[in-house]
Design a protein around this motif. Structure first.
Motif, mmCIF file in Angstrom:
data_model
loop_
_atom_site.group_PDB
_atom_site.id
_atom_site.type_symbol
_atom_site.label_atom_id
_atom_site.label_comp_id
_atom_site.label_asym_id
_atom_site.label_seq_id
_atom_site.Cartn_x
_atom_site.Cartn_y
_atom_site.Cartn_z
ATOM 1 N N TYR A 1 40.986 40.916 50.969
ATOM 2 C CA TYR A 1 42.014 41.879 50.610
ATOM 3 C C TYR A 1 41.569 42.626 49.358
ATOM 4 C CZ TYR A 1 46.440 43.915 49.148
ATOM 5 O OH TYR A 1 47.414 44.795 48.756
ATOM 6 N N GLY B 1 47.896 40.433 46.737
ATOM 7 C CA GLY B 1 48.836 41.466 47.143
ATOM 8 C C GLY B 1 50.280 41.073 46.885
ATOM 9 N N ASP C 1 43.362 45.316 47.809
ATOM 10 C CA ASP C 1 44.477 46.097 47.280
ATOM 11 C C ASP C 1 44.742 47.361 48.094
ATOM 12 O OD1 ASP C 1 46.564 46.271 45.486
ATOM 13 O OD2 ASP C 1 45.467 47.565 44.110
ATOM 14 N N MET D 1 46.797 48.875 51.748
ATOM 15 C CA MET D 1 47.856 48.572 52.704
ATOM 16 C C MET D 1 47.970 49.687 53.727
ATOM 17 S SD MET D 1 50.665 47.276 49.921
ATOM 18 C CE MET D 1 50.060 48.485 48.744
ATOM 19 N N CYS E 1 51.621 46.765 56.903
ATOM 20 C CA CYS E 1 50.811 45.541 56.782
ATOM 21 C C CYS E 1 49.802 45.696 55.666
ATOM 22 C CB CYS E 1 50.093 45.273 58.104
ATOM 23 S SG CYS E 1 49.202 43.690 58.142
ATOM 24 N N TRP E 2 49.240 44.586 55.227
ATOM 25 C CA TRP E 2 48.142 44.586 54.277
ATOM 26 C C TRP E 2 46.836 44.844 55.030
ATOM 27 C CZ3 TRP E 2 51.864 40.867 54.853
ATOM 28 C CH2 TRP E 2 52.801 40.735 53.821
#
Length: 224
Positions: A209, A170, A211, A213, A200-201
């Protein structure tokens, strides 16, 4: 948890920390129930952990709803002594650092106190992707220098150590509360993006993660 301060209800925080990598998450919530503890712990380790780790030891305070959730998951519970200080100094120091970053994020963003739970989530991830991973006592020689076989950790963040060296994909420089643009095509004659506020992510189970948010629509936020 805590009392309301100037009309702002302080959220309950359930913090989970991987002591090996230093990667952790604090989940703001309104309950301390065993079921919620079970879900948060299971989501933290993810579905793949059982293939690689036959057992997990969970250090916590003596709260029965935490101990029961750990046992329900089939893990080993190692609680501290009730009403005895200190409980878990590593975990408590980490929580203190998260709160410090959270306060700084709220100050620089200028957002109101009702957004503090988002700042807490941002603070966790910011530390995970920027802070150097811990070097443990058995990874150092008697003179304090890092042993050659562990020297690779000198260049790793907590996130990278937790994910076996994989870098965070990210945008690391994103700031809490900054103005961003997100795809939001509501009409064929209107722009296909709208202004928003980065929060935030987003993570999937196992601290993955993908991609995604959390972004607050600027128009909706302005309405209150």
């Amino acid at each position: 948890g805590g009392p309301a301060i100037s009309g702002i209800e302080e959220p309950i925080s359930f913090g989970t920390l991987d002591q090996h990598s230093g990667c952790g998450i604090s989940n703001p919530r309104r309950t301390r129930s065993q079921d919620r503890n079970y879900d948060d712990l299971k989501a933290f380790v993810g579905p793949a952990v059982h293939k690689e780790t036959p057992w997990i030891v969970v250090k916590s305070d003596a709260a029965p709803e935490i101990i029961a959730a750990v046992k329900e998951l089939g893990w080993f519970s190692e609680p501290s002594l009730a009403k005895t200080w200190p409980h878990n100094t590593v975990h408590e120091r980490w929580q203190g650092t998260v709160k410090s970053v959270c306060r700084a994020a709220m100050l620089q963003s200028g957002l109101p106190g009702r957004m503090v739970h988002w700042a807490m989530m941002f603070a966790n991830m910011f530390l995970n992707i920027t802070r150097p991973c811990p070097i443990h006592p058995h990874e150092r020689a008697e003179n304090g220098y890092v042993l050659p076989e562990y020297s690779y950790k000198l260049d790793r963040t907590c996130w990278e150590e937790h994910h076996g060296g994989e870098k965070f994909q990210g945008k690391e420089t994103a700031a809490f509360g900054q103005l961003v643009w997100f795809r939001d095509r509501t009409h064929s004659m209107m722009p296909n993006c709208s202004p928003g506020i980065f929060l935030c992510w987003h993570l999937e189970s196992g601290l993955r993660y993908r991609d995604m948010m959390y972004i607050a629509s600027f128009a909706e936020y302005a309405k209150g």
